[in-house]
Design a protein around this motif. Sequence first.
Motif, PDB file in Angstrom:
ATOM      1  N   HIS A 198       0.835  -1.203   0.000  1.00 57.80           N
ATOM      2  CA  HIS A 198       0.000   0.000   0.000  1.00 57.80           C
ATOM      3  C   HIS A 198       0.867   1.248   0.000  1.00 57.80           C
ATOM      4  O   HIS A 198       1.604   1.482   0.959  1.00 57.80           O
ATOM      5  CB  HIS A 198      -0.911   0.022   1.217  1.00 57.80           C
ATOM      6  CG  HIS A 198      -1.901  -1.097   1.221  1.00 57.80           C
ATOM      7  ND1 HIS A 198      -2.770  -1.314   0.184  1.00 57.80           N
ATOM      8  CD2 HIS A 198      -2.125  -2.075   2.113  1.00 57.80           C
ATOM      9  CE1 HIS A 198      -3.511  -2.368   0.465  1.00 57.80           C
ATOM     10  NE2 HIS A 198      -3.143  -2.862   1.619  1.00 57.80           N
ATOM     11  N   PRO A 199       0.792   2.086  -1.023  1.00 61.54           N
ATOM     12  CA  PRO A 199       1.579   3.310  -1.028  1.00 61.54           C
ATOM     13  C   PRO A 199       1.167   4.190   0.150  1.00 61.54           C
ATOM     14  O   PRO A 199       0.004   4.298   0.466  1.00 61.54           O
ATOM     15  CB  PRO A 199       1.206   3.975  -2.361  1.00 61.54           C
ATOM     16  CG  PRO A 199      -0.089   3.366  -2.747  1.00 61.54           C
ATOM     17  CD  PRO A 199      -0.109   1.985  -2.172  1.00 61.54           C
ATOM     18  N   GLY A 200       2.143   4.790   0.788  1.00 57.04           N
ATOM     19  CA  GLY A 200       1.827   5.701   1.888  1.00 57.04           C
ATOM     20  C   GLY A 200       1.896   5.052   3.251  1.00 57.04           C
ATOM     21  O   GLY A 200       2.016   5.734   4.246  1.00 57.04           O
ATOM     22  N   GLN A 201       1.810   3.719   3.296  1.00 54.73           N
ATOM     23  CA  GLN A 201       1.895   3.034   4.588  1.00 54.73           C
ATOM     24  C   GLN A 201       3.356   2.731   4.908  1.00 54.73           C
ATOM     25  O   GLN A 201       3.737   1.585   5.133  1.00 54.73           O
ATOM     26  CB  GLN A 201       1.093   1.728   4.528  1.00 54.73           C
ATOM     27  CG  GLN A 201      -0.387   1.942   4.681  1.00 54.73           C
ATOM     28  CD  GLN A 201      -0.736   2.516   6.030  1.00 54.73           C
ATOM     29  OE1 GLN A 201      -0.310   2.013   7.056  1.00 54.73           O
ATOM     30  NE2 GLN A 201      -1.474   3.605   6.036  1.00 54.73           N
ATOM     31  N   ASN A 202       4.177   3.767   4.860  1.00 51.83           N
ATOM     32  CA  ASN A 202       5.607   3.539   5.020  1.00 51.83           C
ATOM     33  C   ASN A 202       6.006   3.412   6.480  1.00 51.83           C
ATOM     34  O   ASN A 202       5.512   4.128   7.331  1.00 51.83           O
ATOM     35  CB  ASN A 202       6.400   4.701   4.404  1.00 51.83           C
ATOM     36  CG  ASN A 202       6.203   4.750   2.911  1.00 51.83           C
ATOM     37  OD1 ASN A 202       6.131   3.708   2.270  1.00 51.83           O
ATOM     38  ND2 ASN A 202       6.092   5.935   2.366  1.00 51.83           N
TER      39      ASN A 202
END
Lengths: 505, 257
Positions: free
Chosen positions: B218-222
């Motif tokens: 998931h992009p952004g769930q870094n």
Amino acid sequence: MAQTQTGSFKTSKKKIPVEVQKRRPVYFAIIVVGLILAGIVQNVLAPARNKEQDEGHEMRALGGLNNEFLLLPLLGFRQAAAGLLWVRCDEFFDSGDYDAILPLVRVITYLDPHDTNVYITGAWHMSYNFTDSQERSDRRYIYPSQALLEEGIKNNEYTPDVKFEKGWECFDKIKNFSLAQEGFEEAIATKPLKGTDYYPYGAPLKTYHILAHTYEKEGRIPEAIAEWRQALAISSYFLKKNGGTEEKDFSDYTMQQAEKHNLGENIWRYQDRYLTKPHTPVNTSNYPGVLWPFGGAGKPAPWDVHLTAHIQVIRPKVLKFTGTFNSADGARVDVLIEDWDYKPHIDKNSTTAFAVDPHQTILMDSISVRKDTFDREMDMSKDPKMYNFSHDYYRIVVSFDPRTTAPFVQDRFGWNGEGLTDGQPGHVSIDPTEATFGTKFMNGFGGVGPVWDGKTAPWNQFGQPDHRVMVTFKVSLQQMLGEKPITNANIVPNKIMPLGPDMER
Amino acid sequence: MSVIYAVAHQTVREALRRRIMWIFLIIGVFLIALGPVFGFLSPRDSLVILKSLGLAAILLAGLFTTIVTCIYLIPVEIDRRTIYTVLSKPVQRYQFVLGKFIGGFFTVFINIAAMGIVFLVMLYFQMGHHLAPDMVEGVVLTFFQLMLLAALSIFFSTFATPVVNFFLSFGIFMVGNLTSVTDTLTTSKSPIAALAGRIIYYLLPQFGNFNIMNSLIHPGQNITNMQVYIRNCIVYAIIYSSVLLAIAILIFDSREV
């Protein structure tokens, strides 16, 4: 047997070799120091994980899962399990088994709260796909649909997708433009994320477009104009970045053309409707459109829409609506039928969270006006699951909202209905909710505060309420079943019923 | 070291001779290869499912490979009485345990590496000839997660039968995967729940640390600093495995075989 092993043994009961006994303190030291170090590393690891992991989301998720779904998350396969269930959902969409999709959507969002597509598709599915035999949506699903989107936003602050969807549902389905504005503004305020197509902005360009349209629907033209200008600046940035020509960046080029057109149209409409000049061929008079809505009449006067509504119960639960609405062709009147004490059903934190109350009844539809009259039969008898009629009294509202009508009708009435009236003064209802106020463009018409100067954008001063024309009936169950006729004696004072699920009724 | 190497070498050869190993590997590769079937979903969905399913297949096949390999490593030697032959040579018990662990761990490595390569190659073609370096991080952490599991199974195998060991290892793997739940428990208002949470959180191996799938798909769930996080996870796996092996050696040293 022990004698066959390497090393000598002490004569103790356990017969542990001496050299082994010598090594024991080393092992104990490794164990104690190792456990302490592991604890320290664990403490370092925990805060480094994303915050979502720390908020007990998994705890809630596991609490909401059925037993058969528990094993995979316990083994650490949450996202994979969610993915496989989403594939199953797709099959249900294909086969039209819509009811089966909702529990799956609930479980998937528990398993993988970051798959934004599941929230978006699930909410859309609830709002649009459950229909009666005449293709009217089941409005009972609006609240769970919005609740799902709110949950998706909470779990995915980093992406504008779910926020946009919330705005779009409020705009397109619920027609609550102040809530829609909130959703789109939230999407635009998303922290820009490197790697997205719309970086360095927080949301795609379409969000700015639809926000501008939303402002227009709210009668907030200075804000709409400011938003179109902002969109123009963004499309110019991307167009320049991608080569600057139609051939090299067709997408941004066409978006920019639309922005220019819509910006110009907003300004023209404002001039036609509220100023004496300059006018387009739409308004050839020397008067503002809302003061001279007849176009040809000798002097300015408000337009009497003369709304009348008659309801005849043809068969039990089959209602025929007839009436007049003097607005010329193209307008639509809205119809709302609901339990007199209708309240959105709430069932949180369970796999049946999307279940609607089978004892509630709500119908919303619109009827087109032809030659100043309308006529439509609404059959609720074939869908007892949607229209249960288990309450004693019902509210039936026939109404016209200038904010949701077509632009050519708005040319006469204005964005806020400034140019309309009704022979029956009680029919014109003003929405007192401040969040729904538009910009005051002219004095009069119930607005408060300063009139827009026609230049400053955004203006940020709102004082013009929406003017709706409504007739409200309070009808008993016996009347719904055709045992008694519905007459004008059933007409009661109007009350604006907020359409947003989080607005108190 | 040569003694440990000799035991490890023999362990790997023996493990690779077992058909069950290859069956798990084939199942894993088959599951990974199933990924592109989901191409009918929207591009974003299909890639998310492809990645999550691929990583899950590697973990699932690796999980069973690790447990099935490691629970038998020591008991089988005792049952067949071959342990007497081994220990009659100049082989210390700790060397035997370490050799068995390294052998089992290398077997798991071969398995994960094979599946990882298939997974990355498939992703390369599915993503229009683009590499997915972030997925390598997922595979690496899966490997260290299973290294920890291997140490746990070896530890149990010094005193438990294979069947008991299977359930113990599997059970602790499940509990250890609920890292964020036990983390939440540690701050519970109930003192008993908080104590239980702390015991589980600090004493049991936290396998959930190694699950970074959210951040990968998931992009952004870094994660705050991915490189440091991965390094710390590896350090955690090494430290905790050392502790488990030290306990295993202590128990095995005291055991009559």
